[in-house]
Motif scaffolding. Structure first.
Motif, PDB file in Angstrom:
ATOM      1  N   TRP A 166      64.988  38.421  90.722  1.00  0.00           N
ATOM      2  CA  TRP A 166      65.508  37.235  90.014  1.00  0.00           C
ATOM      3  C   TRP A 166      64.371  36.304  89.607  1.00  0.00           C
ATOM      4  CZ3 TRP A 166      70.178  36.004  93.693  1.00  0.00           C
ATOM      5  CH2 TRP A 166      71.224  36.860  93.385  1.00  0.00           C
ATOM      6  N   ALA A 167      63.379  36.137  90.471  1.00  0.00           N
ATOM      7  CA  ALA A 167      62.237  35.284  90.140  1.00  0.00           C
ATOM      8  C   ALA A 167      61.471  35.887  88.956  1.00  0.00           C
ATOM      9  CB  ALA A 167      61.325  35.113  91.350  1.00  0.00           C
ATOM     10  N   TRP A 168      61.247  37.197  88.999  1.00  0.00           N
ATOM     11  CA  TRP A 168      60.549  37.869  87.901  1.00  0.00           C
ATOM     12  C   TRP A 168      61.356  37.749  86.609  1.00  0.00           C
ATOM     13  CZ3 TRP A 168      62.116  42.042  84.923  1.00  0.00           C
ATOM     14  CH2 TRP A 168      61.142  42.557  84.053  1.00  0.00           C
ATOM     15  N   LEU A 169      62.680  37.938  86.692  1.00  0.00           N
ATOM     16  CA  LEU A 169      63.530  37.850  85.506  1.00  0.00           C
ATOM     17  C   LEU A 169      63.518  36.436  84.930  1.00  0.00           C
ATOM     18  CD1 LEU A 169      65.502  39.272  83.597  1.00  0.00           C
ATOM     19  CD2 LEU A 169      67.339  38.656  85.177  1.00  0.00           C
ATOM     20  N   ALA A 170      63.536  35.426  85.779  1.00  0.00           N
ATOM     21  CA  ALA A 170      63.471  34.041  85.304  1.00  0.00           C
ATOM     22  C   ALA A 170      62.170  33.802  84.537  1.00  0.00           C
ATOM     23  CB  ALA A 170      63.596  33.073  86.477  1.00  0.00           C
ATOM     24  N   LYS A 171      61.067  34.333  85.050  1.00  0.00           N
ATOM     25  CA  LYS A 171      59.777  34.200  84.365  1.00  0.00           C
ATOM     26  C   LYS A 171      59.822  34.908  83.011  1.00  0.00           C
ATOM     27  CE  LYS A 171      56.422  36.932  85.460  1.00  0.00           C
ATOM     28  NZ  LYS A 171      55.794  37.753  84.454  1.00  0.00           N
ATOM     29  N   VAL A 175      62.490  35.483  81.164  1.00  0.00           N
ATOM     30  CA  VAL A 175      63.387  34.737  80.272  1.00  0.00           C
ATOM     31  C   VAL A 175      62.625  33.564  79.657  1.00  0.00           C
ATOM     32  CG1 VAL A 175      65.416  33.232  80.218  1.00  0.00           C
ATOM     33  CG2 VAL A 175      65.541  35.453  81.353  1.00  0.00           C
ATOM     34  N   VAL A 176      61.851  32.848  80.460  1.00  0.00           N
ATOM     35  CA  VAL A 176      61.071  31.719  79.941  1.00  0.00           C
ATOM     36  C   VAL A 176      60.028  32.216  78.948  1.00  0.00           C
ATOM     37  CG1 VAL A 176      59.397  29.924  80.578  1.00  0.00           C
ATOM     38  CG2 VAL A 176      61.479  30.233  81.939  1.00  0.00           C
ATOM     39  N   ARG A 177      59.328  33.278  79.302  1.00  0.00           N
ATOM     40  CA  ARG A 177      58.299  33.828  78.415  1.00  0.00           C
ATOM     41  C   ARG A 177      58.911  34.281  77.084  1.00  0.00           C
ATOM     42  NH1 ARG A 177      56.344  38.664  77.012  1.00  0.00           N
ATOM     43  NH2 ARG A 177      57.693  39.803  78.438  1.00  0.00           N
ATOM     44  N   SER A 178      60.025  34.984  77.152  1.00  0.00           N
ATOM     45  CA  SER A 178      60.678  35.463  75.936  1.00  0.00           C
ATOM     46  C   SER A 178      61.247  34.311  75.115  1.00  0.00           C
ATOM     47  CB  SER A 178      61.797  36.441  76.287  1.00  0.00           C
ATOM     48  OG  SER A 178      61.272  37.579  76.899  1.00  0.00           O
ATOM     49  N   GLN A 231      72.668  50.193  86.312  1.00  0.00           N
ATOM     50  CA  GLN A 231      72.615  50.286  84.855  1.00  0.00           C
ATOM     51  C   GLN A 231      73.190  49.025  84.219  1.00  0.00           C
ATOM     52  OE1 GLN A 231      74.488  53.959  83.686  1.00  0.00           O
ATOM     53  NE2 GLN A 231      73.052  55.195  84.889  1.00  0.00           N
ATOM     54  N   ALA A 232      74.269  48.507  84.794  1.00  0.00           N
ATOM     55  CA  ALA A 232      74.842  47.261  84.283  1.00  0.00           C
ATOM     56  C   ALA A 232      73.868  46.104  84.485  1.00  0.00           C
ATOM     57  CB  ALA A 232      76.168  46.968  84.975  1.00  0.00           C
ATOM     58  N   MET A 233      73.184  46.094  85.629  1.00  0.00           N
ATOM     59  CA  MET A 233      72.198  45.040  85.890  1.00  0.00           C
ATOM     60  C   MET A 233      71.053  45.122  84.884  1.00  0.00           C
ATOM     61  SD  MET A 233      70.039  44.180  89.332  1.00  0.00           S
ATOM     62  CE  MET A 233      71.403  43.505  90.261  1.00  0.00           C
ATOM     63  N   LEU A 234      70.617  46.321  84.566  1.00  0.00           N
ATOM     64  CA  LEU A 234      69.564  46.493  83.582  1.00  0.00           C
ATOM     65  C   LEU A 234      70.025  46.005  82.212  1.00  0.00           C
ATOM     66  CD1 LEU A 234      66.775  47.470  82.719  1.00  0.00           C
ATOM     67  CD2 LEU A 234      67.739  49.781  82.502  1.00  0.00           C
ATOM     68  N   GLY A 235      71.216  46.399  81.801  1.00  0.00           N
ATOM     69  CA  GLY A 235      71.756  45.959  80.511  1.00  0.00           C
ATOM     70  C   GLY A 235      71.921  44.445  80.449  1.00  0.00           C
ATOM     71  N   LEU A 256      69.974  39.020  78.840  1.00  0.00           N
ATOM     72  CA  LEU A 256      69.559  37.675  79.240  1.00  0.00           C
ATOM     73  C   LEU A 256      68.209  37.294  78.667  1.00  0.00           C
ATOM     74  CD1 LEU A 256      70.562  37.455  83.003  1.00  0.00           C
ATOM     75  CD2 LEU A 256      71.359  35.994  81.157  1.00  0.00           C
ATOM     76  N   THR A 257      67.387  38.268  78.405  1.00  0.00           N
ATOM     77  CA  THR A 257      66.048  38.006  77.893  1.00  0.00           C
ATOM     78  C   THR A 257      66.140  37.761  76.389  1.00  0.00           C
ATOM     79  OG1 THR A 257      65.228  39.548  79.562  1.00  0.00           O
ATOM     80  CG2 THR A 257      63.689  38.899  77.851  1.00  0.00           C
TER      81      THR A 257
END
Length: 170
Positions: A77-82, A84-87, A119-123, A128-129
């Motif tokens: 989640w921390a990596w994904l948040a980073k 999302v901000v970068r994107s 797979q749903a989490m990946l999608g 989200l990005t």
């Protein structure tokens, strides 16, 4: 099936229902920001109704959709948040550019993880990005619309897929 085994299953189901109910209550109170008695009662009712409907759907009978809470998930989640901000910054830069340097394309990736939840989490993570949108998930293949070629290349490199697949490992 023995009575103790049935009692154990019932206890697990009730525990799952109680956890879901508690999470729903906490989320409702935090996100609503309304603390008037009538609204609290309506929120409580909506949480009870949600738990009842999920029980009727058989949600608590199996572990198919059970999340594995742990350090890996929090790290993801921390990596994904980073990301999302970068994107978001990349997309803002593209949109604000006078030349609007986009190269939209649809790419298909194959998920490493074979579990439907992964797979749903990946999608969902792809969607989200900003700049990417998962269009279809079928048999481990995910069609993704990308705003730029760089976004498509980043997705095709498989970094997000590897991180989601690593969540399943124990």
């Amino acid at each position: 099936m023995s009575q103790s085994n049935q009692a154990s299953k019932l206890t697990r189901r009730l525990g799952r229902a109680a956890i879901l109910f508690a999470l729903l209550i906490v989320a409702w109170v935090i996100w609503s920001g309304h603390y008037q008695p009538l609204l609290l009662i309506l929120g409580l009712f909506s949480c009870l109704l949600t738990v009842y409907l999920t029980h009727r759907m058989g949600y608590f009978k199996n572990n198919v959709f059970a999340l594995r809470f742990g350090v890996r998930l929090l790290g993801y989640w921390a990596w994904l948040a980073k990301e999302v901000v970068r994107s978001s910054l990349d997309v803002a830069r593209i949109v604000l550019s006078p030349s609007l340097p986009i190269s939209p394309q649809v790419v298909e990736i194959t998920a490493t993880a074979d579990h439907p939840v992964d797979q749903a989490m990946l999608g969902n993570s792809i969607t989200l990005t900003p700049g990417t949108l998962a269009l279809d998930v079928y048999e481990g293949r995910i069609k993704v619309h990308c705003l730029t070629a760089a976004g498509a290349d980043d997705l095709l490199s498989g970094g997000m897929d590897r991180r989601v697949a690593a969540l399943r490992k124990r």
